[in-house]
Design a protein around this motif. Structure first.
Motif, PDB file in Angstrom:
ATOM      1  N   VAL A  13      44.942  32.044  44.476  1.00 13.89           N
ATOM      2  CA  VAL A  13      46.126  31.900  45.243  1.00 13.89           C
ATOM      3  C   VAL A  13      46.753  30.567  44.995  1.00 13.89           C
ATOM      4  O   VAL A  13      45.947  29.493  44.088  1.00 13.89           O
ATOM      5  CB  VAL A  13      45.869  31.770  46.832  1.00 13.89           C
ATOM      6  N   ARG A  14      48.141  30.549  44.825  1.00 15.21           N
ATOM      7  CA  ARG A  14      48.999  29.342  44.504  1.00 15.21           C
ATOM      8  C   ARG A  14      48.604  28.286  45.668  1.00 15.21           C
ATOM      9  O   ARG A  14      48.636  26.888  44.979  1.00 15.21           O
ATOM     10  CB  ARG A  14      50.374  29.727  44.450  1.00 15.21           C
ATOM     11  N   ASP A  15      48.366  28.416  46.704  1.00 15.06           N
ATOM     12  CA  ASP A  15      48.673  27.645  47.846  1.00 15.06           C
ATOM     13  C   ASP A  15      47.240  27.660  48.783  1.00 15.06           C
ATOM     14  O   ASP A  15      47.502  28.430  49.321  1.00 15.06           O
ATOM     15  CB  ASP A  15      49.883  27.609  48.514  1.00 15.06           C
ATOM     16  N   LEU A  16      46.459  26.738  48.542  1.00 12.65           N
ATOM     17  CA  LEU A  16      45.173  27.027  49.776  1.00 12.65           C
ATOM     18  C   LEU A  16      45.601  26.937  50.976  1.00 12.65           C
ATOM     19  O   LEU A  16      44.890  27.899  52.034  1.00 12.65           O
ATOM     20  CB  LEU A  16      43.951  26.160  49.317  1.00 12.65           C
ATOM     21  N   GLU A  17      46.153  26.097  51.556  1.00 19.59           N
ATOM     22  CA  GLU A  17      46.721  25.661  52.722  1.00 19.59           C
ATOM     23  C   GLU A  17      47.488  26.887  53.368  1.00 19.59           C
ATOM     24  O   GLU A  17      47.207  27.398  54.409  1.00 19.59           O
ATOM     25  CB  GLU A  17      47.456  24.569  52.808  1.00 19.59           C
ATOM     26  N   ARG A  18      48.459  27.621  52.491  1.00 15.02           N
ATOM     27  CA  ARG A  18      48.913  28.712  53.056  1.00 15.02           C
ATOM     28  C   ARG A  18      48.252  29.746  53.132  1.00 15.02           C
ATOM     29  O   ARG A  18      48.321  30.737  54.058  1.00 15.02           O
ATOM     30  CB  ARG A  18      50.175  28.838  52.091  1.00 15.02           C
ATOM     31  N   MET A  19      47.335  30.033  52.266  1.00 19.12           N
ATOM     32  CA  MET A  19      46.089  31.136  52.415  1.00 19.12           C
ATOM     33  C   MET A  19      45.474  30.944  53.519  1.00 19.12           C
ATOM     34  O   MET A  19      45.045  31.862  54.352  1.00 19.12           O
ATOM     35  CB  MET A  19      45.358  31.340  51.155  1.00 19.12           C
ATOM     36  N   ALA A  20      45.007  29.744  54.029  1.00 16.68           N
ATOM     37  CA  ALA A  20      44.114  29.460  55.227  1.00 16.68           C
ATOM     38  C   ALA A  20      44.996  29.754  56.559  1.00 16.68           C
ATOM     39  O   ALA A  20      44.506  30.439  57.441  1.00 16.68           O
ATOM     40  CB  ALA A  20      43.593  28.002  55.111  1.00 16.68           C
ATOM     41  N   MET A  21      46.291  29.335  56.443  1.00 11.03           N
ATOM     42  CA  MET A  21      47.257  29.755  57.669  1.00 11.03           C
ATOM     43  C   MET A  21      47.223  31.346  57.775  1.00 11.03           C
ATOM     44  O   MET A  21      47.243  31.966  58.884  1.00 11.03           O
ATOM     45  CB  MET A  21      48.456  29.221  57.356  1.00 11.03           C
ATOM     46  N   PHE A  22      47.566  32.001  56.640  1.00 11.44           N
ATOM     47  CA  PHE A  22      47.517  33.493  56.738  1.00 11.44           C
ATOM     48  C   PHE A  22      46.230  33.989  57.156  1.00 11.44           C
ATOM     49  O   PHE A  22      46.155  35.125  58.165  1.00 11.44           O
ATOM     50  CB  PHE A  22      47.673  34.104  55.175  1.00 11.44           C
ATOM     51  N   LEU A  23      45.155  33.722  56.692  1.00  8.80           N
ATOM     52  CA  LEU A  23      43.892  34.081  57.146  1.00  8.80           C
ATOM     53  C   LEU A  23      43.557  33.968  58.440  1.00  8.80           C
ATOM     54  O   LEU A  23      42.874  34.680  59.472  1.00  8.80           O
ATOM     55  CB  LEU A  23      42.674  33.767  56.093  1.00  8.80           C
ATOM     56  N   CYS A  24      43.642  32.618  59.048  1.00 11.42           N
ATOM     57  CA  CYS A  24      43.325  32.059  60.173  1.00 11.42           C
ATOM     58  C   CYS A  24      44.144  32.585  61.327  1.00 11.42           C
ATOM     59  O   CYS A  24      43.793  33.002  62.343  1.00 11.42           O
ATOM     60  CB  CYS A  24      42.969  30.436  60.227  1.00 11.42           C
ATOM     61  N   GLU A  25      45.365  31.982  61.155  1.00  9.38           N
ATOM     62  CA  GLU A  25      46.563  32.419  62.284  1.00  9.38           C
ATOM     63  C   GLU A  25      46.663  33.728  62.093  1.00  9.38           C
ATOM     64  O   GLU A  25      46.984  34.450  63.203  1.00  9.38           O
ATOM     65  CB  GLU A  25      47.464  31.454  62.034  1.00  9.38           C
ATOM     66  N   GLY A  26      46.784  34.387  60.960  1.00  7.12           N
ATOM     67  CA  GLY A  26      47.400  35.778  60.923  1.00  7.12           C
ATOM     68  C   GLY A  26      46.494  36.741  61.342  1.00  7.12           C
ATOM     69  O   GLY A  26      46.355  37.898  61.863  1.00  7.12           O
ATOM     70  N   LEU A  27      45.179  36.529  60.688  1.00  7.73           N
ATOM     71  CA  LEU A  27      43.927  37.660  60.941  1.00  7.73           C
ATOM     72  C   LEU A  27      42.718  37.272  61.785  1.00  7.73           C
ATOM     73  O   LEU A  27      42.097  37.920  62.141  1.00  7.73           O
ATOM     74  CB  LEU A  27      43.505  37.857  59.625  1.00  7.73           C
ATOM     75  N   GLY A  28      42.653  35.927  62.323  1.00  8.57           N
ATOM     76  CA  GLY A  28      41.772  35.547  62.989  1.00  8.57           C
ATOM     77  C   GLY A  28      40.481  34.903  62.148  1.00  8.57           C
ATOM     78  O   GLY A  28      39.324  34.858  62.862  1.00  8.57           O
ATOM     79  N   ALA A  29      40.644  34.670  60.814  1.00 12.75           N
ATOM     80  CA  ALA A  29      39.373  34.269  60.199  1.00 12.75           C
ATOM     81  C   ALA A  29      39.005  32.895  60.550  1.00 12.75           C
ATOM     82  O   ALA A  29      39.759  32.015  61.204  1.00 12.75           O
ATOM     83  CB  ALA A  29      39.745  34.219  58.603  1.00 12.75           C
ATOM     84  N   ARG A  30      37.950  32.330  60.158  1.00 12.85           N
ATOM     85  CA  ARG A  30      37.419  30.949  60.561  1.00 12.85           C
ATOM     86  C   ARG A  30      36.931  30.303  59.033  1.00 12.85           C
ATOM     87  O   ARG A  30      36.130  30.815  58.508  1.00 12.85           O
ATOM     88  CB  ARG A  30      36.079  31.166  61.302  1.00 12.85           C
ATOM     89  N   GLU A  31      37.629  29.313  59.015  1.00 13.26           N
ATOM     90  CA  GLU A  31      37.596  28.294  57.682  1.00 13.26           C
ATOM     91  C   GLU A  31      36.057  27.794  57.951  1.00 13.26           C
ATOM     92  O   GLU A  31      36.021  27.147  58.807  1.00 13.26           O
ATOM     93  CB  GLU A  31      38.620  27.508  57.568  1.00 13.26           C
ATOM     94  N   VAL A  32      35.176  27.983  56.914  1.00 13.35           N
ATOM     95  CA  VAL A  32      33.917  27.320  56.905  1.00 13.35           C
ATOM     96  C   VAL A  32      33.688  26.543  55.715  1.00 13.35           C
ATOM     97  O   VAL A  32      32.650  25.627  55.763  1.00 13.35           O
ATOM     98  CB  VAL A  32      32.925  28.427  56.801  1.00 13.35           C
ATOM     99  N   TYR A  33      34.443  26.170  54.868  1.00 10.92           N
ATOM    100  CA  TYR A  33      34.383  25.293  53.556  1.00 10.92           C
ATOM    101  C   TYR A  33      35.632  25.062  52.940  1.00 10.92           C
ATOM    102  O   TYR A  33      36.270  25.765  52.865  1.00 10.92           O
ATOM    103  CB  TYR A  33      33.166  25.699  52.839  1.00 10.92           C
ATOM    104  N   ASP A  34      35.898  23.808  52.567  1.00 13.52           N
ATOM    105  CA  ASP A  34      36.765  23.374  51.688  1.00 13.52           C
ATOM    106  C   ASP A  34      36.373  22.320  50.519  1.00 13.52           C
ATOM    107  O   ASP A  34      35.537  21.271  50.851  1.00 13.52           O
ATOM    108  CB  ASP A  34      37.969  22.584  52.311  1.00 13.52           C
ATOM    109  N   SER A  35      36.641  22.588  49.296  1.00 16.15           N
ATOM    110  CA  SER A  35      36.002  21.970  48.253  1.00 16.15           C
ATOM    111  C   SER A  35      36.543  20.787  47.805  1.00 16.15           C
ATOM    112  O   SER A  35      36.182  20.071  46.914  1.00 16.15           O
ATOM    113  CB  SER A  35      35.495  22.946  46.971  1.00 16.15           C
ATOM    114  N   LYS A  36      37.555  20.338  48.640  1.00 13.25           N
ATOM    115  CA  LYS A  36      38.417  19.340  48.175  1.00 13.25           C
ATOM    116  C   LYS A  36      37.626  17.826  47.957  1.00 13.25           C
ATOM    117  O   LYS A  36      38.017  17.130  47.006  1.00 13.25           O
ATOM    118  CB  LYS A  36      39.556  18.855  49.326  1.00 13.25           C
ATOM    119  N   PRO A  37      36.782  17.677  48.704  1.00 18.76           N
ATOM    120  CA  PRO A  37      36.014  16.310  48.435  1.00 18.76           C
ATOM    121  C   PRO A  37      35.250  16.398  47.052  1.00 18.76           C
ATOM    122  O   PRO A  37      35.096  15.616  46.439  1.00 18.76           O
ATOM    123  CB  PRO A  37      35.132  16.341  49.570  1.00 18.76           C
ATOM    124  N   LYS A  38      34.785  17.731  46.894  1.00 16.52           N
ATOM    125  CA  LYS A  38      34.038  17.670  45.691  1.00 16.52           C
ATOM    126  C   LYS A  38      33.921  19.202  45.156  1.00 16.52           C
ATOM    127  O   LYS A  38      33.432  20.142  46.092  1.00 16.52           O
ATOM    128  CB  LYS A  38      32.643  17.272  45.802  1.00 16.52           C
TER     129      LYS A  38
END
Length: 136
Positions: A13-38
């Motif tokens: 994906v081009r934009d991880l934040e937009r994908m997170a919104m799509f999956l979490c708000e749109g489909l009810g997914a739960r975010e469990v990890y973000d590699s941003k720190p490392k």
């Protein structure tokens, strides 16, 4: 020895934040990890759990064109209008349904913001095969 099931599904994906919104708000997914720190992989990524399935979203170049290749999730018939409303409110591109025969189930098809096609489907393989007059 043998295949135990699907481990995970990865989307570029081009934009991880937009994908997170799509999956979490749109489909009810739960975010469990973000590699941003490392970052441990090829590029920054986020992991989600949706319907018991591990979905990875990785920054990269998504498909240039839309195809019928898709990921389908099983849902209850009564939940389809709720999902459709949530997805439309996010600006997701809902597709017209494909022709169906009775007993095949109902589907909602939609593209995310990076040309990946998804389907929310109410039927099962057993119901489809019974409708088609086939057994396995």
């Amino acid at each position: 020895m043998g295949i135990e099931g699907i481990s995970h599904i990865t989307f570029l994906v081009r934009d991880l934040e937009r994908m997170a919104m799509f999956l979490c708000e749109g489909l009810g997914a739960r975010e469990v990890y973000d590699s941003k720190p490392k970052n441990f992989s090829l590029s920054r990524e986020k992991f989600f759990v949706l319907g018991g399935v591990w979905i990875a979203a990785m920054e990269g170049t998504p498909p240039a064109e839309r195809t019928y290749r898709h990921l389908a999730f099983k849902v209850a018939e009564t939940d389809l209008p709720v999902f459709e409303q949530r997805l439309r409110s996010l600006g997701v591109d809902i597709q017209p349904p494909r022709p169906r025969v009775p007993g095949e189930g109902t589907s909602l098809y939609f593209y995310d913001f990076d040309n990946h096609l998804y389907e929310l489907h109410t039927g099962t393989l057993d119901e489809r095969l019974a409708r088609y007059g086939t057994e396995y």
